[in-house]
Design a protein around this motif. Structure first.
Motif, PDB file in Angstrom:
ATOM      1  N   VAL A  17      28.508  34.621  31.907  1.00  0.00           N
ATOM      2  CA  VAL A  17      29.297  35.111  33.036  1.00  0.00           C
ATOM      3  C   VAL A  17      29.994  36.386  32.578  1.00  0.00           C
ATOM      4  CG1 VAL A  17      31.080  34.516  34.707  1.00  0.00           C
ATOM      5  CG2 VAL A  17      29.607  32.713  33.787  1.00  0.00           C
ATOM      6  N   ASN A  18      29.846  37.454  33.363  1.00  0.00           N
ATOM      7  CA  ASN A  18      30.343  38.774  32.977  1.00  0.00           C
ATOM      8  C   ASN A  18      31.406  39.302  33.930  1.00  0.00           C
ATOM      9  OD1 ASN A  18      28.341  39.355  30.840  1.00  0.00           O
ATOM     10  ND2 ASN A  18      26.904  39.293  32.541  1.00  0.00           N
ATOM     11  N   LEU A  19      32.283  40.121  33.394  1.00  0.00           N
ATOM     12  CA  LEU A  19      33.184  40.902  34.239  1.00  0.00           C
ATOM     13  C   LEU A  19      32.388  41.987  34.935  1.00  0.00           C
ATOM     14  CD1 LEU A  19      36.289  41.484  31.934  1.00  0.00           C
ATOM     15  CD2 LEU A  19      36.028  39.799  33.758  1.00  0.00           C
ATOM     16  N   ALA A  20      32.858  42.437  36.079  1.00  0.00           N
ATOM     17  CA  ALA A  20      32.209  43.536  36.786  1.00  0.00           C
ATOM     18  C   ALA A  20      32.295  44.815  35.957  1.00  0.00           C
ATOM     19  CB  ALA A  20      32.843  43.738  38.159  1.00  0.00           C
ATOM     20  N   ASP A  21      33.445  45.055  35.359  1.00  0.00           N
ATOM     21  CA  ASP A  21      33.647  46.236  34.512  1.00  0.00           C
ATOM     22  C   ASP A  21      33.548  45.795  33.063  1.00  0.00           C
ATOM     23  OD1 ASP A  21      34.411  48.489  33.116  1.00  0.00           O
ATOM     24  OD2 ASP A  21      36.236  48.837  34.303  1.00  0.00           O
TER      25      ASP A  21
END
Length: 175
Positions: A17-21
């Motif tokens: 799961v990743n941050l958008a930035d």
């Protein structure tokens, strides 16, 4: 859009799961909040948290869902929303997200993989624990504070110097 996802009742899953930035360090900057939200969701919608590493801008984890339960999307939605609601709105929000009333903290999608057997499980746990070394944050996985490797060392599953030497882990892990 309805993406094809494997949903197996009582399954064990690896997630990225990743941050958008991806330039931000929001997850470690707000580590106590993230841990609290995960714990709250876990209490209300049980799952076994088998392994986890929280990096500045992404996380990897392995969950095992209860028998008869395949609803990991709800758990991720609750974790993302619970985290996002409790941090200041400083991120850029694009028109698409604004129109849907969304924050711009997380990437909308995430990577999931159904763990198939013990070897697959071990390979993914190794990847999780080695991730801080892979990204150059530490030279020994035990030196990264936001990892379940500490639990694995404490229980004698791996030695404290595991992964301090060169380690090859191949595969597609959603990064």
């Amino acid at each position: 859009m309805n993406y094809r996802r494997v949903k197996t009742e009582g399954g064990t899953y690896f997630f990225t799961v990743n941050l958008a930035d991806r330039r931000q360090a929001t997850l470690v900057d707000h580590i106590d909040l993230l841990r609290s939200v995960i714990s709250l969701v876990k209490d209300r919608h049980p799952f076994a948290l088998e392994s986890i590493v929280i990096m500045p801008e992404h996380l990897h984890t392995i969950w095992t869902l209860p028998e008869g339960d395949k609803d990991y999307p709800t758990r991720w939605a609750l974790i993302k929303a619970g985290f996002s609601r409790n941090i200041a709105k400083v991120e850029m929000i694009g028109a698409s997200r604004a129109a849907k009333g969304e924050r711009g903290i997380w990437q909308r999608r995430y990577w999931e993989h159904l763990i198939r057997n013990d070897e697959d499980f071990t390979r993914h746990v190794d990847y999780i624990h080695f991730n801080p070394v892979k990204h150059g944050y530490v030279s020994n996985p035990i030196d990264w504070p936001y990892s379940s490797i500490h639990r694995f060392v404490a229980s004698g599953i791996v030695p404290a110097n595991w992964g301090a030497l060169s380690l090859e882990i191949s595969g597609d892990f959603g990064e």
